[in-house]
Design a protein around this motif. Structure first.
Motif, short mmCIF file in Angstrom:
data_model
loop_
_atom_site.label_atom_id
_atom_site.label_comp_id
_atom_site.label_asym_id
_atom_site.label_seq_id
_atom_site.Cartn_x
_atom_site.Cartn_y
_atom_site.Cartn_z
N VAL A 162 55.57 32.23 74.01
CA VAL A 162 55.46 31.69 75.12
C VAL A 162 55.04 30.55 75.03
CG1 VAL A 162 53.53 30.19 76.75
CG2 VAL A 162 54.06 32.43 76.23
N ILE A 180 61.11 27.55 79.27
CA ILE A 180 60.32 27.66 80.51
C ILE A 180 59.84 26.47 80.71
CG2 ILE A 180 59.21 29.95 79.99
CD1 ILE A 180 57.38 28.73 78.62
N VAL A 200 52.52 29.46 80.40
CA VAL A 200 51.58 30.43 80.76
C VAL A 200 50.68 31.16 80.25
CG1 VAL A 200 53.23 33.03 81.34
CG2 VAL A 200 53.93 30.25 81.33
N ARG A 206 56.44 25.84 82.57
CA ARG A 206 55.04 25.00 82.35
C ARG A 206 54.38 26.13 81.22
NH1 ARG A 206 52.80 28.65 85.66
NH2 ARG A 206 54.07 29.44 87.03
N LEU A 241 58.13 27.15 75.43
CA LEU A 241 58.20 26.21 76.10
C LEU A 241 57.76 24.95 75.19
CD1 LEU A 241 56.28 24.44 78.38
CD2 LEU A 241 54.29 24.80 76.57
N SER A 253 56.64 32.87 83.97
CA SER A 253 56.90 31.21 84.19
C SER A 253 57.52 30.99 85.84
CB SER A 253 57.54 30.30 83.32
OG SER A 253 58.99 30.66 83.18
#
Length: 361
Positions: free
Chosen positions: A305, A314, A318, A316, A309, A105
């Motif tokens: 992911v 993170i 990914v 954004r 998020l 990321s």
């Protein structure tokens, strides 16, 4: 030759020199491992990679080529490995799923080559006299969670499954050694961690009050081998040889007749044989040590992911669809006659009924 213009001969010679230089083997292959490790020489356990390390299989593979193999171990675990990747201080990286996602990321250009330690368990431990009996008892307690590691996200999911959010506990970010020191001195009320806690338990200094063993495989952690994209592009032959050795180690580590010897090898890292026996209790070596990037692995990475998020670990979305590069793994499986050796699992972690499926990207 006299009929060929001098400038053309020079151009041809230059092109050959450039091509030769571009495909020249690197002087050193550097592998970063997301643990401080232990022993002399320093090694680690829980991964077939540790078998290759102790047996010097990579060193033997590249000896005739004059290529040196250098292992670097990071007390700061996954986050520290990401920094080393960013600075191009290492070529390959062994680390867990969450820090790998975080690195991607943040723009790290890597390729995921193979799995090297699947379905790692997570435990909650407390001081021996503690009144904590379950995950639900952690509300408002001081709890050690090594943030940014692959155990961090699983800990959050375990809390959620028991009606708690991370904010409901007083989280303390401690690495493995610091967490152990804090727990035995009552500096924290509880700690999430892995197999390293069995040694503390067996010394009578802690007790395990929760384990993911035998539960939903979504509550497990995955670790794998990455390579820097630019290193892979410049050195495909060397990448193939590294993958070949890791697959060889995975095959040896998956054979049940090697179970006792495997644990003795891993024990050289400082984690006793009894701890490995407890971590792998009633679990097949071939499931835990499979190198396959199957539907289960892909699904787990996609879930990491999504969870990262959602929890703002993170910033954004990914994409990982083009991240898994199993060309080298497939070539190695074919070369070593292992195409049907390991069982491929579906997205829910159950054996696939027909054929095998590893990522084709």
């Amino acid at each position: 030759m006299n009929g060929i213009p001098r400038w053309l001969r020079w151009s041809a010679a230059l092109a050959i020199a450039i091509a030769t230089s571009a495909h020249a083997a690197p002087d050193t292959i550097r592998i970063g491992v997301a643990t401080a490790g232990g022993g002399d020489p320093v090694t680690w356990g829980g991964s077939p990679g540790g078998v290759a390390r102790v047996n010097n299989w990579l060193e033997e593979e590249f000896k005739a080529s004059g290529v040196k193999v250098e292992w670097l171990f990071f007390k700061g675990a996954g986050p520290a490995v990401n920094e080393a990747l960013s600075n191009k201080q290492i070529d390959f990286a062994y680390q867990g799923d969450l820090p790998q996602i975080v690195g991607r990321s943040n723009g790290l250009k890597t390729k995921l080559l193979l799995v090297s330690g699947a379905r790692n368990n997570l435990y909650l431990v407390t001081p021996t006299p503690s009144d904590i009996r379950s995950i639900k008892d952690l509300r408002d307690r001081n709890v050690s969670i090594f943030r940014g590691t692959n155990g961090h996200l699983v800990a959050i999911n375990v809390l959620a499954a028991n009606g708690l959010a991370e904010r409901d506990v007083k989280g303390v970010n401690l690495d493995v050694g610091s967490a152990q020191a804090a727990l035995v001195s009552n500096g924290v009320d509880a700690a999430f961690g892995g197999y390293e806690w069995f040694k503390v338990r067996d010394q009578g200094l802690a007790k395990v009050v929760y384990s993911t063993q035998g539960q939903d495989p979504a509550f497990t952690r995955q670790a794998s081998l990455l390579v820097r994209s630019d290193f892979e592009q410049a050195n495909p032959a060397e990448v193939q040889r590294v993958v070949d050795v890791f697959v060889r180690a995975a095959r040896w580590s998956s054979d049940e007749k090697n179970r006792d010897e495997l644990f003795r090898i891993w024990a050289r890292s400082g984690t006793p044989v009894a701890s490995w026996a407890a971590e792998f209790d009633q679990q097949q070596l071939a499931v835990r040590n499979s190198p396959l990037v199957d539907d289960f692995i892909v699904a787990r990475y996609k879930a990491v992911v999504a969870d990262a998020l959602k929890l703002k670990l993170i910033r954004r979305e990914v994409s990982i669809d083009d991240w898994f590069d199993t060309r080298y793994l497939k070539a190695s499986l074919k070369k070593q006659g292992l195409e049907d050796y390991w069982t491929a699992f579906d997205a829910k972690g159950q054996p696939k009924k027909t054929g095998s499926s590893i990522a084709s990207r």
